[in-house]
Motif scaffolding. Structure first.
Motif, PDB file in Angstrom:
ATOM      1  N   ALA A 280       0.839  -1.203   0.000  1.00  0.00           N
ATOM      2  CA  ALA A 280       0.000   0.000   0.000  1.00  0.00           C
ATOM      3  C   ALA A 280       0.869   1.246   0.000  1.00  0.00           C
ATOM      4  N   THR A 281       0.372   2.277  -0.663  1.00  0.00           N
ATOM      5  CA  THR A 281       1.020   3.582  -0.566  1.00  0.00           C
ATOM      6  C   THR A 281       0.597   4.235   0.749  1.00  0.00           C
ATOM      7  N   LEU A 282       1.296   5.268   1.120  1.00  0.00           N
ATOM      8  CA  LEU A 282       1.094   5.873   2.439  1.00  0.00           C
ATOM      9  C   LEU A 282       0.599   7.312   2.302  1.00  0.00           C
ATOM     10  N   GLY A 283      -0.566   7.447   1.704  1.00  0.00           N
ATOM     11  CA  GLY A 283      -1.161   8.776   1.574  1.00  0.00           C
ATOM     12  C   GLY A 283      -0.479   9.649   0.549  1.00  0.00           C
ATOM     13  N   THR A 284       0.181   9.033  -0.426  1.00  0.00           N
ATOM     14  CA  THR A 284       0.849   9.812  -1.464  1.00  0.00           C
ATOM     15  C   THR A 284       0.708   9.089  -2.789  1.00  0.00           C
ATOM     16  N   ALA A 285       0.827   9.829  -3.886  1.00  0.00           N
ATOM     17  CA  ALA A 285       0.772   9.204  -5.205  1.00  0.00           C
ATOM     18  C   ALA A 285       2.011   8.341  -5.407  1.00  0.00           C
ATOM     19  N   LEU A 286       1.892   7.370  -6.294  1.00  0.00           N
ATOM     20  CA  LEU A 286       3.041   6.519  -6.600  1.00  0.00           C
ATOM     21  C   LEU A 286       4.176   7.357  -7.175  1.00  0.00           C
ATOM     22  N   THR A 287       5.382   7.076  -6.712  1.00  0.00           N
ATOM     23  CA  THR A 287       6.558   7.799  -7.177  1.00  0.00           C
ATOM     24  C   THR A 287       7.491   6.841  -7.924  1.00  0.00           C
ATOM     25  N   GLU A 288       8.505   7.407  -8.559  1.00  0.00           N
ATOM     26  CA  GLU A 288       9.491   6.567  -9.244  1.00  0.00           C
ATOM     27  C   GLU A 288      10.208   5.654  -8.261  1.00  0.00           C
ATOM     28  N   ASP A 289      10.449   6.137  -7.044  1.00  0.00           N
ATOM     29  CA  ASP A 289      11.105   5.289  -6.035  1.00  0.00           C
ATOM     30  C   ASP A 289      10.213   4.108  -5.675  1.00  0.00           C
ATOM     31  N   HIS A 290       8.914   4.338  -5.570  1.00  0.00           N
ATOM     32  CA  HIS A 290       7.987   3.231  -5.311  1.00  0.00           C
ATOM     33  C   HIS A 290       8.076   2.185  -6.420  1.00  0.00           C
ATOM     34  N   VAL A 291       7.989   2.648  -7.660  1.00  0.00           N
ATOM     35  CA  VAL A 291       7.998   1.727  -8.793  1.00  0.00           C
ATOM     36  C   VAL A 291       9.334   1.011  -8.880  1.00  0.00           C
ATOM     37  N   ARG A 292      10.424   1.722  -8.596  1.00  0.00           N
ATOM     38  CA  ARG A 292      11.747   1.101  -8.621  1.00  0.00           C
ATOM     39  C   ARG A 292      11.839  -0.011  -7.581  1.00  0.00           C
ATOM     40  N   LEU A 293      11.239   0.217  -6.419  1.00  0.00           N
ATOM     41  CA  LEU A 293      11.207  -0.824  -5.387  1.00  0.00           C
ATOM     42  C   LEU A 293      10.449  -2.049  -5.876  1.00  0.00           C
ATOM     43  N   MET A 294       9.259  -1.830  -6.447  1.00  0.00           N
ATOM     44  CA  MET A 294       8.449  -2.950  -6.930  1.00  0.00           C
ATOM     45  C   MET A 294       9.137  -3.688  -8.062  1.00  0.00           C
ATOM     46  N   LYS A 295       9.790  -2.936  -8.936  1.00  0.00           N
ATOM     47  CA  LYS A 295      10.426  -3.528 -10.106  1.00  0.00           C
ATOM     48  C   LYS A 295      11.555  -4.478  -9.711  1.00  0.00           C
ATOM     49  N   GLY A 296      12.092  -4.291  -8.503  1.00  0.00           N
ATOM     50  CA  GLY A 296      13.141  -5.182  -8.040  1.00  0.00           C
ATOM     51  C   GLY A 296      12.658  -6.601  -7.833  1.00  0.00           C
ATOM     52  N   TYR A 297      11.335  -6.786  -7.696  1.00  0.00           N
ATOM     53  CA  TYR A 297      10.790  -8.114  -7.413  1.00  0.00           C
ATOM     54  C   TYR A 297       9.732  -8.554  -8.407  1.00  0.00           C
ATOM     55  N   ALA A 298       9.097  -7.640  -9.113  1.00  0.00           N
ATOM     56  CA  ALA A 298       7.949  -7.982  -9.954  1.00  0.00           C
ATOM     57  C   ALA A 298       8.122  -7.429 -11.364  1.00  0.00           C
ATOM     58  N   LYS A 299       7.464  -8.096 -12.312  1.00  0.00           N
ATOM     59  CA  LYS A 299       7.449  -7.610 -13.693  1.00  0.00           C
ATOM     60  C   LYS A 299       6.236  -6.728 -13.953  1.00  0.00           C
ATOM     61  N   GLU A 300       5.198  -6.906 -13.128  1.00  0.00           N
ATOM     62  CA  GLU A 300       3.938  -6.223 -13.389  1.00  0.00           C
ATOM     63  C   GLU A 300       3.302  -5.753 -12.090  1.00  0.00           C
ATOM     64  N   ALA A 301       2.644  -4.602 -12.151  1.00  0.00           N
ATOM     65  CA  ALA A 301       1.887  -4.079 -11.010  1.00  0.00           C
ATOM     66  C   ALA A 301       0.416  -3.977 -11.390  1.00  0.00           C
ATOM     67  N   VAL A 302      -0.450  -4.286 -10.434  1.00  0.00           N
ATOM     68  CA  VAL A 302      -1.891  -4.114 -10.616  1.00  0.00           C
ATOM     69  C   VAL A 302      -2.351  -3.068  -9.606  1.00  0.00           C
ATOM     70  N   LEU A 303      -2.788  -1.913 -10.091  1.00  0.00           N
ATOM     71  CA  LEU A 303      -3.261  -0.842  -9.223  1.00  0.00           C
ATOM     72  C   LEU A 303      -4.740  -1.066  -8.948  1.00  0.00           C
ATOM     73  N   VAL A 304      -5.088  -1.140  -7.663  1.00  0.00           N
ATOM     74  CA  VAL A 304      -6.455  -1.497  -7.278  1.00  0.00           C
ATOM     75  C   VAL A 304      -7.179  -0.265  -6.739  1.00  0.00           C
ATOM     76  N   PHE A 305      -8.365   0.038  -7.319  1.00  0.00           N
ATOM     77  CA  PHE A 305      -9.137   1.202  -6.893  1.00  0.00           C
ATOM     78  C   PHE A 305     -10.588   0.802  -6.651  1.00  0.00           C
ATOM     79  N   ASP A 306     -11.264   1.621  -5.830  1.00  0.00           N
ATOM     80  CA  ASP A 306     -12.655   1.298  -5.505  1.00  0.00           C
ATOM     81  C   ASP A 306     -13.659   2.175  -6.242  1.00  0.00           C
ATOM     82  N   SER A 307     -13.181   2.984  -7.194  1.00  0.00           N
ATOM     83  CA  SER A 307     -14.106   3.791  -7.994  1.00  0.00           C
ATOM     84  C   SER A 307     -13.442   4.195  -9.297  1.00  0.00           C
ATOM     85  N   ASP A 308     -14.256   4.465 -10.307  1.00  0.00           N
ATOM     86  CA  ASP A 308     -13.726   4.883 -11.598  1.00  0.00           C
ATOM     87  C   ASP A 308     -12.960   6.197 -11.500  1.00  0.00           C
ATOM     88  N   SER A 309     -13.508   7.155 -10.734  1.00  0.00           N
ATOM     89  CA  SER A 309     -12.876   8.483 -10.681  1.00  0.00           C
ATOM     90  C   SER A 309     -11.479   8.400 -10.073  1.00  0.00           C
TER      91      SER A 309
END
Length: 557
Positions: A280-309
């Motif tokens: 989970a993010t911590l009250g902030t939009a995803l940053t390059e550092d976040h994605v760089r962290l995920m990319k170290g372990y995963a090839k793909e990210a699925v962003l989960v939201f509870d509304s279209d907007s």
């Protein structure tokens, strides 16, 4: 380094396992004698980051970063050299006399370690308070959180009141100033201090190294704010931390996929339901550092939201971030009115995973939303094209952008060339990294160096026992490139000065640029034996001697 002997630095370096250290944030795979992974220091699609377990060196064939465990830790965590030495020594169980540290380094290290200690003490306090608060336990049970989940996430409780934690920290000799710096306590205008978290369920937040960096607190009623996080500190940077990453890491590696939700309650609910590759993010939009962290372990990210907007806004913001890091991303919007917590409570983890498989690529998601909003009339199609222009233009990969334009043309029944003309954008030419083009893996300044001289230095760094023979033959005097000769001299001098291993020489006797060059030479897959080295030196001496005779006489031999 004045505050600690070279022998102790060498001991720390040889005890630390660089492969284990790098594996904390990079997924490494065995490749010959070395390990390869995606570089944590620049964006790339194909692995070009090499780590040698044998030599305890790393090198990126893409961006030219290279060095030993100390340099890696300094680069990854933004530490000074003394801080990196102290941190690695602590990991290895090696004691360092801090009195010998420079004053500024000693102060910074003590502050960091003091903050981590205060946070760890706070965990014990919050967990103990939860055991004394049956109404909070009932609340958590009502939210279907099991005892195992509470224990795994170290969930606690901050009691109502202004000084419960402050008194506990005082009793445990945590200085007032440090407690305020940690964000656990706050200071009013009159200099008084009080607890930041009051009457809240507490969620400890661990960084990628599993150290407690901060906390999140959720109210038990309708008070505001509903969620409260630690402020930015020396050890807590919300733009570089993903909640639950240490727990999720094994499953993320196994599935090569990570689910990203917006809050810690959602992450915990999914984890408990068996979806363990969730952060989970911590009250902030995803940053390059976040994605760089995920990319170290995963090839793909699925962003989960509870509304279209929410999904639309986040999807549009995510495109350049994921594109820059060259990581695939899909969007999953849950059924109307359901967040991840509510969805898995009603349907279970298996249903969530099945739904997540139908998550859409960002452009497909945005085009579906836009078509639903505007329809497929002439005017509607024009609006859809306008909505998609920015997101499509944000895609750096030309082939990928072209495929999306073709798909959009087919869906809207519009001529593809017309969309290309409408979306045309002039992009600056970007030179590909050497790791992606497959060119010589040496740093840029070494690209056009003499092949034989590079071969000699590569031999030297991979078979250091040859250095007395090179010195006796005065091999470096035959080098025509002054930079190559200077680097060779630095390596020889380091070995002669008592460098027991190549990594000692790299760390103690070379500047950063030379260290990276040596690391690149050291990580080749060549196998050297003494006789082979002597043969190469003979060949090099013959060739250079011949060239000198030709140059000196003006006649061909």
């Amino acid at each position: 380094m004045a505050f600690i002997s070279d022998e102790q630095i060498s001991q720390i370096r040889q005890t630390a396992n660089l492969v284990d250290l790098v594996s904390e944030t990079v997924q490494l795979k065995k490749n010959g004698r070395n390990f390869m992974g995606l570089c944590p220091f620049h964006s790339e699609k194909s692995p070009s980051f090499s780590v040698s377990s044998e030599k305890q060196l790393y090198y990126c064939f893409g961006c030219g970063e290279g060095g030993d465990a100390f340099k890696y830790l300094m680069k990854r965590d933004g530490l000074s050299f003394p801080e990196a030495v102290r941190q690695l020594a602590k990991r290895c169980g090696i004691a360092i006399d801090e009195a010998k540290l420079p004053p500024e380094a000693r102060a910074r290290i003590r502050q960091r370690e003091g903050l981590f200690r205060a946070n760890q003490l706070a965990i014990s306090f919050f967990k103990a308070q939860l055991e004394k608060a049956p109404h909070v336990s009932d609340y958590l049970e009502h939210r279907h959180l099991t005892a195992e989940t509470l224990d795994a996430f170290e969930i606690g409780y901050a009691p109502d009141g202004w000084d419960h934690l402050s008194r506990f920290l005082y009793e445990n000799r945590v200085p007032k100033a440090l407690a305020v710096q940690s964000g656990l306590l706050m200071e009013n205008d009159r200099g008084g201090i009080y607890d930041r978290f009051r009457n809240r369920v507490i969620f400890p937040i661990r960084d990628s190294s599993s150290q407690v960096a901060g906390f999140g607190g959720r109210v038990l009623d309708d008070s505001r704010p509903k969620y409260l996080n630690s402020p930015e500190t020396l050890v807590y940077h919300k733009s570089r931390i993903l909640y639950a990453l240490p727990l999720a890491r094994p499953q993320i590696r196994q599935t090569a996929c990570v689910h990203v939700v917006e809050g810690y309650v959602d992450a915990i609910a999914l984890y408990q339901a068996g979806v363990r590759n969730v952060v989970a993010t911590l009250g902030t939009a995803l940053t390059e550092d976040h994605v760089r962290l995920m990319k170290g372990y995963a090839k793909e990210a699925v962003l989960v939201f509870d509304s279209d907007s929410a999904g639309i806004n986040a999807a549009e913001r995510s495109i350049p971030v994921f594109e820059k890091q060259k990581m695939d991303v899909r969007i999953l919007v849950l059924p109307e009115g359901q967040d991840p917590d509510a969805f898995v409570s009603a349907n279970g983890g298996a249903a969530f995973l099945k739904l997540a498989e139908r998550g859409k690529p960002v452009i497909h998601f945005l085009s579906d939303i836009s078509i639903r909003r505007h329809g497929l009339s002439v005017e509607g199609r024009l609006h859809v094209l306008d909505d998609l222009k920015g997101p499509v233009q944000a895609i750096d990969d030309g082939l990928k952008r072209s495929l999306y334009i073709r798909d959009l043309a087919e869906r809207l029944e519009v001529d593809e060339s017309a969309i290309r003309s409408r979306y045309e954008v002039v992009r600056p030419e970007i030179k590909k990294s050497r790791g992606e083009t497959g060119h010589d893996p040496l740093p840029v300044d070494w690209q056009r160096k003499d092949r034989m001289e590079k071969r000699i230095l590569s031999m030297l760094v991979q078979f250091p026992d040859i250095h007395p023979e090179m010195r006796k033959r005065e091999t470096l005097s035959l080098f025509q490139d002054p930079e190559m000769r200077q680097l060779g001299e630095a390596i020889l001098s380091g070995l002669e000065a008592g460098g027991k291993t190549l990594v000692d020489v790299v760390s103690q006797h070379l500047d950063p640029a030379s260290a990276s060059a040596v690391a690149s030479l050291a990580l080749s897959e060549d196998e050297w034996v003494y006789d082979g080295c002597v043969k190469l030196l003979d060949q090099f001496s013959f060739m250079r001697g011949r060239r000198r005779r030709v140059t000196g006489s003006g006649h061909r031999v």
